[in-house]
Write an enzyme that holds these catalytic residues in place. Structure first.
Site, PDB file in Angstrom:
ATOM      1  N   CYS A 163       0.849  -1.196   0.000  1.00  0.00           N
ATOM      2  CA  CYS A 163       0.000   0.000   0.000  1.00  0.00           C
ATOM      3  C   CYS A 163       0.878   1.237   0.000  1.00  0.00           C
ATOM      4  O   CYS A 163       2.098   1.162   0.039  1.00  0.00           O
ATOM      5  CB  CYS A 163      -0.867  -0.035   1.251  1.00  0.00           C
ATOM      6  SG  CYS A 163      -1.734  -1.595   1.460  1.00  0.00           S
TER       7      CYS A 163
ATOM      8  N   ARG B  17       1.149   2.303  -5.950  1.00  0.00           N
ATOM      9  CA  ARG B  17       1.451   1.266  -4.956  1.00  0.00           C
ATOM     10  C   ARG B  17       0.226   0.427  -4.622  1.00  0.00           C
ATOM     11  O   ARG B  17       0.332  -0.565  -3.902  1.00  0.00           O
ATOM     12  CB  ARG B  17       1.997   1.898  -3.678  1.00  0.00           C
ATOM     13  CG  ARG B  17       3.255   2.732  -3.878  1.00  0.00           C
ATOM     14  CD  ARG B  17       3.704   3.352  -2.576  1.00  0.00           C
ATOM     15  NE  ARG B  17       4.006   2.317  -1.623  1.00  0.00           N
ATOM     16  CZ  ARG B  17       5.197   1.692  -1.556  1.00  0.00           C
ATOM     17  NH1 ARG B  17       6.151   2.028  -2.391  1.00  0.00           N
ATOM     18  NH2 ARG B  17       5.416   0.745  -0.688  1.00  0.00           N
TER      19      ARG B  17
ATOM     20  N   TRP C  60      -3.442  -1.928  -1.481  1.00  0.00           N
ATOM     21  CA  TRP C  60      -3.346  -3.113  -2.328  1.00  0.00           C
ATOM     22  C   TRP C  60      -3.693  -4.272  -1.409  1.00  0.00           C
ATOM     23  O   TRP C  60      -2.984  -4.540  -0.447  1.00  0.00           O
ATOM     24  CB  TRP C  60      -1.927  -3.291  -2.883  1.00  0.00           C
ATOM     25  CG  TRP C  60      -1.849  -4.358  -3.922  1.00  0.00           C
ATOM     26  CD1 TRP C  60      -2.073  -4.223  -5.257  1.00  0.00           C
ATOM     27  CD2 TRP C  60      -1.519  -5.739  -3.727  1.00  0.00           C
ATOM     28  NE1 TRP C  60      -1.924  -5.433  -5.893  1.00  0.00           N
ATOM     29  CE2 TRP C  60      -1.582  -6.376  -4.983  1.00  0.00           C
ATOM     30  CE3 TRP C  60      -1.183  -6.510  -2.611  1.00  0.00           C
ATOM     31  CZ2 TRP C  60      -1.325  -7.753  -5.145  1.00  0.00           C
ATOM     32  CZ3 TRP C  60      -0.944  -7.869  -2.771  1.00  0.00           C
ATOM     33  CH2 TRP C  60      -1.007  -8.472  -4.033  1.00  0.00           C
TER      34      TRP C  60
ATOM     35  N   ASN D 235       1.143  -0.146   5.949  1.00  0.00           N
ATOM     36  CA  ASN D 235       1.598  -0.875   4.759  1.00  0.00           C
ATOM     37  C   ASN D 235       2.443  -2.046   5.246  1.00  0.00           C
ATOM     38  O   ASN D 235       3.392  -1.850   6.004  1.00  0.00           O
ATOM     39  CB  ASN D 235       2.445   0.010   3.844  1.00  0.00           C
ATOM     40  CG  ASN D 235       3.110  -0.822   2.736  1.00  0.00           C
ATOM     41  OD1 ASN D 235       2.559  -1.820   2.290  1.00  0.00           O
ATOM     42  ND2 ASN D 235       4.325  -0.433   2.360  1.00  0.00           N
ATOM     43  N   GLY D 236       2.101  -3.251   4.845  1.00  0.00           N
ATOM     44  CA  GLY D 236       2.845  -4.438   5.284  1.00  0.00           C
ATOM     45  C   GLY D 236       1.881  -5.534   5.691  1.00  0.00           C
ATOM     46  O   GLY D 236       0.704  -5.506   5.319  1.00  0.00           O
TER      47      GLY D 236
ATOM     48  N   GLU E 162      10.285 -10.398 -21.600  1.00  0.00           N
ATOM     49  CA  GLU E 162       9.876  -9.067 -21.145  1.00  0.00           C
ATOM     50  C   GLU E 162       8.708  -8.543 -21.972  1.00  0.00           C
ATOM     51  O   GLU E 162       7.736  -7.985 -21.435  1.00  0.00           O
ATOM     52  CB  GLU E 162      11.061  -8.093 -21.201  1.00  0.00           C
ATOM     53  CG  GLU E 162      10.752  -6.654 -20.841  1.00  0.00           C
ATOM     54  CD  GLU E 162      10.106  -6.446 -19.484  1.00  0.00           C
ATOM     55  OE1 GLU E 162       9.535  -5.377 -19.258  1.00  0.00           O
ATOM     56  OE2 GLU E 162      10.121  -7.402 -18.669  1.00  0.00           O
TER      57      GLU E 162
ATOM     58  N   LYS F 111       5.034  -7.545 -20.330  1.00  0.00           N
ATOM     59  CA  LYS F 111       4.427  -6.216 -20.509  1.00  0.00           C
ATOM     60  C   LYS F 111       3.029  -6.368 -21.096  1.00  0.00           C
ATOM     61  O   LYS F 111       2.073  -5.741 -20.685  1.00  0.00           O
ATOM     62  CB  LYS F 111       5.314  -5.382 -21.450  1.00  0.00           C
ATOM     63  CG  LYS F 111       6.113  -4.192 -20.983  1.00  0.00           C
ATOM     64  CD  LYS F 111       5.987  -3.559 -19.687  1.00  0.00           C
ATOM     65  CE  LYS F 111       6.217  -4.453 -18.514  1.00  0.00           C
ATOM     66  NZ  LYS F 111       7.468  -4.532 -17.845  1.00  0.00           N
TER      67      LYS F 111
ATOM     68  N   GLU G 217       0.660  -7.781 -18.473  1.00  0.00           N
ATOM     69  CA  GLU G 217       0.399  -6.859 -17.358  1.00  0.00           C
ATOM     70  C   GLU G 217      -0.680  -5.839 -17.684  1.00  0.00           C
ATOM     71  O   GLU G 217      -1.541  -5.549 -16.869  1.00  0.00           O
ATOM     72  CB  GLU G 217       1.670  -6.079 -17.014  1.00  0.00           C
ATOM     73  CG  GLU G 217       2.654  -6.797 -16.132  1.00  0.00           C
ATOM     74  CD  GLU G 217       3.755  -5.836 -15.701  1.00  0.00           C
ATOM     75  OE1 GLU G 217       3.608  -5.232 -14.635  1.00  0.00           O
ATOM     76  OE2 GLU G 217       4.722  -5.675 -16.455  1.00  0.00           O
TER      77      GLU G 217
ATOM     78  N   HIS H 123       9.076 -27.938 -28.980  1.00  0.00           N
ATOM     79  CA  HIS H 123       9.041 -28.963 -27.920  1.00  0.00           C
ATOM     80  C   HIS H 123       7.767 -28.874 -27.088  1.00  0.00           C
ATOM     81  O   HIS H 123       7.713 -29.323 -25.951  1.00  0.00           O
ATOM     82  CB  HIS H 123      10.276 -28.803 -27.020  1.00  0.00           C
ATOM     83  CG  HIS H 123      11.553 -28.973 -27.776  1.00  0.00           C
ATOM     84  ND1 HIS H 123      11.975 -30.160 -28.309  1.00  0.00           N
ATOM     85  CD2 HIS H 123      12.488 -28.045 -28.130  1.00  0.00           C
ATOM     86  CE1 HIS H 123      13.126 -29.988 -28.947  1.00  0.00           C
ATOM     87  NE2 HIS H 123      13.464 -28.719 -28.860  1.00  0.00           N
TER      88      HIS H 123
ATOM     89  N   LYS I 147       3.149  -1.265  -8.011  1.00  0.00           N
ATOM     90  CA  LYS I 147       4.489  -0.956  -8.523  1.00  0.00           C
ATOM     91  C   LYS I 147       5.600  -1.650  -7.751  1.00  0.00           C
ATOM     92  O   LYS I 147       6.493  -2.263  -8.318  1.00  0.00           O
ATOM     93  CB  LYS I 147       4.700   0.554  -8.492  1.00  0.00           C
ATOM     94  CG  LYS I 147       6.027   1.019  -9.058  1.00  0.00           C
ATOM     95  CD  LYS I 147       6.059   0.859 -10.537  1.00  0.00           C
ATOM     96  CE  LYS I 147       7.357   1.192 -11.209  1.00  0.00           C
ATOM     97  NZ  LYS I 147       7.435   0.765 -12.567  1.00  0.00           N
TER      98      LYS I 147
HETATM   99  C1  AGP Z   1       7.055  -4.965 -14.084  1.00  0.00           C
HETATM  100  O1  AGP Z   1       6.370  -4.192 -15.001  1.00  0.00           O
HETATM  101  C2  AGP Z   1       6.329  -5.144 -12.827  1.00  0.00           C
HETATM  102  N1  AGP Z   1       6.002  -3.930 -12.231  1.00  0.00           N
HETATM  103  C3  AGP Z   1       6.992  -6.112 -11.865  1.00  0.00           C
HETATM  104  O2  AGP Z   1       7.183  -7.338 -12.511  1.00  0.00           O
HETATM  105  C4  AGP Z   1       8.333  -5.635 -11.310  1.00  0.00           C
HETATM  106  O3  AGP Z   1       9.311  -5.688 -12.294  1.00  0.00           O
HETATM  107  C5  AGP Z   1       8.737  -6.541 -10.148  1.00  0.00           C
HETATM  108  O4  AGP Z   1       7.742  -6.456  -9.160  1.00  0.00           O
HETATM  109  C6  AGP Z   1      10.095  -6.158  -9.586  1.00  0.00           C
HETATM  110  O5  AGP Z   1      10.052  -4.874  -9.069  1.00  0.00           O
HETATM  111  P1  AGP Z   1      11.442  -4.165  -8.646  1.00  0.00           P
HETATM  112  O6  AGP Z   1      12.267  -3.988  -9.875  1.00  0.00           O
HETATM  113  O7  AGP Z   1      11.009  -2.863  -8.048  1.00  0.00           O
HETATM  114  O8  AGP Z   1      12.104  -5.053  -7.642  1.00  0.00           O
END
Ligand code: AGP
Length: 619
Positions: free
Chosen positions: A2, A27, A75, A101-102, A494, A498, A501, A517, A614
């Site tokens: 959060c 967040r 979150w 947060n936690g 990657e 993307k 996501e 395979h 994030k």
């Molecule tokens: C990537 O678009 C995501 N936000 C997520 O996979 C991110 O890369 C991952 O949580 C790692 O975050 P960090 O680089 O802040 O450790």
């Protein structure tokens, strides 16, 4: 993971808190809320949904102004995203409000004990035990601060917590009639979750991250695990849990508030894709000299005692770490890349000659931090490659190497992937130069020479890309596949991440040779295959693409226009010609734009994709 914010000042806090929450919304955006003290009892406003919904609620039912307040954007970890589970949470008297947060791991035990004492709970959350604990202790102690410390001492797990108390309700009868000035404060503590203190002019902030108060100040104090902070109109006090004062350094972050805004773009993600020429120039600046890698953090000889290198990371950072691992393997260095969440069960033999490189843009990802602590406990040397100065990873690792990409707000990482990959490429060559029997890449001078062209070449891709047309053409596809070899494999993974996501569509990345395979069974005329050509193993990639094409799949080639594969597919995304090490990054910019345009066509919440956040500060 959060976002929390707190503010003590001289004028009204409501707007500052709401702006702070908007800047923290990457967040988590399941619910939002604030609590204000204004001498007529606590005013709590909270609701499920985004900060905009909260603002609408406050317009309809104003809190009234107050100089002290706390706020939260959520979150969900414990309990669904409902109004009841939104923060701030209060105690039975309604006089104590808390944002957190936690994860409180022992909340069930604490809750049962408190319910036995007559406390009534309204939510499913772990957090709600905290205001009830504070209330329980203020019944038996003579001051709120002690009650807060006692409550924090009972918590197990991770937390960044901020609390305010207001018992000014007429007829409120807490036994010792807490003195008003005690309540003119915010009480806060951190363990395992990030918390920074912002030093404004006659106002003080606490937040999970700097963008929350960047418009007010860029003078910050990074709080450490175990710190307790009291914010009062006169100033702030930092102590340990027992109350012993601790001193912390003040830093000034070189981010300007504009960085935290969208500028002329519709989405942070688009802005961050387009800002890569600048962020890459910052990443590269001063790190190449006379055809050699020159890292001030790691002068020649810094790695002579290293005989193996491990990378640990999550998500997009894992794909960037694959760049580092591939380049070190090419340099004949013992190396491995680990998903941080699996590290403790896959680490293998390590010792003081092992260098563990944690790749994390936020520097706060719990899985990656756990891997750093595991590596340190096993005697390894650790380096954090991160984007955030003062982040937990940067402070806990033995050394930090910054990627200098500037703040990234869009949940989907874009510019930080490019800057991470370049930073790791430079780091690997620095390491290889020190390790006996290792051979830096044989055309290092050419690689570094072409690196200086990369920012402009990214500009060319961004300005000339036709990814929007292909996003529209293939939007109705049943699934989207991405293939590549070597560094192209990291880019394929990657690209797929993307796409998943932000479009919520089925997308997968494969090493091109793996298709036959098994995954080839998924391939039909409704599954476009985006083929990344980086100059390494391209013939084989073309063969694999042709195998998919013969099953009807549309093939999109991502390569320089004069590449032999161009024209063999159904569509093409062009990249400038460059060194194979950088070609993948140019191809990835095309895939970032493809995902962006597809998500935009689908009307997705691009900057705040569902169910994500994030920085993932819980394991
Ligand atoms: C990537 O678009 C995501 N936000 C997520 O996979 C991110 O890369 C991952 O949580 C790692 O975050 P960090 O680089 O802040 O450790």
């Amino acid at each position: 993971m959060c976002g929390i914010i707190a503010r003590v000042g001289r004028d009204d806090a409501v707007d500052t808190l709401l702006t702070g929450l908007e800047n923290l919304e990457y967040r988590g955006y399941d619910s939002a809320g604030i609590a204000i003290k204004n001498g007529t009892g606590l005013k709590v406003r909270k609701c499920s949904g985004e900060v905009d919904a909260l603002k609408t609620g406050i317009d309809e039912s104003p809190t009234g102004s107050g100089t002290i307040g706390i706020g939260h954007t959520r979150w969900s970890t414990h309990g669904p995203p409902t109004d009841e589970n939104a923060h701030p949470h209060t105690d039975t008297t309604g006089e104590v409000a808390v944002v957190h947060n936690g994860i409180i791991e022992n909340y069930a035990t604490l809750k049962a004990d408190l319910e036995a004492e007559g406390h009534e709970f309204e939510s499913d959350t772990d957090t709600e035990v905290i205001p009830h604990l504070i209330d329980e202790y203020r019944r038996t102690t003579d001051d709120i601060e002690t009650a807060f410390r006692r409550a924090i001492a009972d918590l197990e797990g991770s937390y960044a917590v901020a609390a305010i108390v207001d018992s000014d309700e007429p007829g409120s009868d807490s036994p010792d009639g807490d003195s008003p000035d005690e309540e003119e404060a915010v009480y806060a503590a951190r363990r395992g979750s990030p918390l920074v203190l912002g030093l404004g002019s006659e106002e003080w902030f606490l937040a999970s991250d700097i963008p929350a108060f960047l418009e007010e100040t860029n003078d910050v104090i990074y709080l450490e695990d175990g710190d307790v902070v009291v914010l009062e109109p006169e100033g702030y006090r930092i102590t340990d849990l027992e109350g012993t004062p601790v001193s912390r350094e003040t830093d000034t972050v070189d981010w300007d508030p504009e960085d935290a805004g969208k500028g002329e773009y519709d989405h942070y993600m688009r802005k961050e894709i387009h800002s890569q020429p600048t962020s890459l120039a910052n990443t590269i600046e001063g790190r190449v000299a006379d055809g050699e890698v020159d890292l001030e953090e790691f002068p020649a000889g810094a790695f002579t005692d290293v005989d193996a290198v491990q990378f640990v990371a999550c998500g997009t950072s894992y794909h960037a770490a694959m760049y580092g691992e591939w380049l070190l393997r090419e340099a004949n260095v013992r190396t491995a890349v680990h998903r941080a969440s699996e590290y403790d069960s896959s680490v293998g033999p390590i010792d003081e000659h092992t260098l563990v490189v944690a790749v994390t843009q936020s520097g706060e990802t719990a899985d990656t931090l756990a891997a750093v602590r595991e590596a340190k406990a096993r005697g390894a040397r650790t380096v954090a490659v991160t984007n955030v100065v003062g982040s937990t990873a940067a402070r806990e690792a033995d050394d930090a190497l910054y990627i200098r990409a500037g703040p990234e707000i869009g949940v989907a990482a874009t510019k930080t992937f490019s800057s991470q990959s370049v930073t790791l490429a430079l780091l690997t060559q620095r390491i290889a130069a020190d390790i006996p029997d290792a051979e830096p890449i044989d055309d290092l001078d050419v690689m570094l020479e072409s690196l200086s062209d990369l920012p402009d070449q990214v500009e060319t891709v961004v300005e000339t890309s036709r990814a929007d047309e292909l996003a529209e053409r293939y939007l109705e596809s049943r699934a989207f596949f991405f293939i590549g070899r070597g560094l192209g494999h990291a880019v394929a993974l990657e690209g797929a991440l993307k796409f998943k996501e932000i479009t919520y569509e089925h997308a997968e990345g494969f090493t091109a040779g793996e298709l036959k395979h098994g995954p080839l069974a998924l391939v039909t005329e409704a599954t476009p295959v985006f083929s990344v050509f980086t100059g390494g193993g391209d013939e084989a990639v073309q063969t694999n693409a042709t195998e998919a094409q013969s099953r009807g799949a549309p093939i999109v080639t991502i390569a320089p226009d004069d590449h032999q594969a161009v024209g063999t597919g159904d569509a093409h995304l062009s990249i400038p010609d460059t060194h194979p090490v950088w070609a993948g990054l140019l191809a990835n910019v095309q895939l970032q734009l493809l995902s962006y345009h597809a998500a935009n066509e689908l009307g997705r919440s691009i900057d705040k994709p569902r169910n994500l956040a994030k920085s993932v500060t819980v394991e």
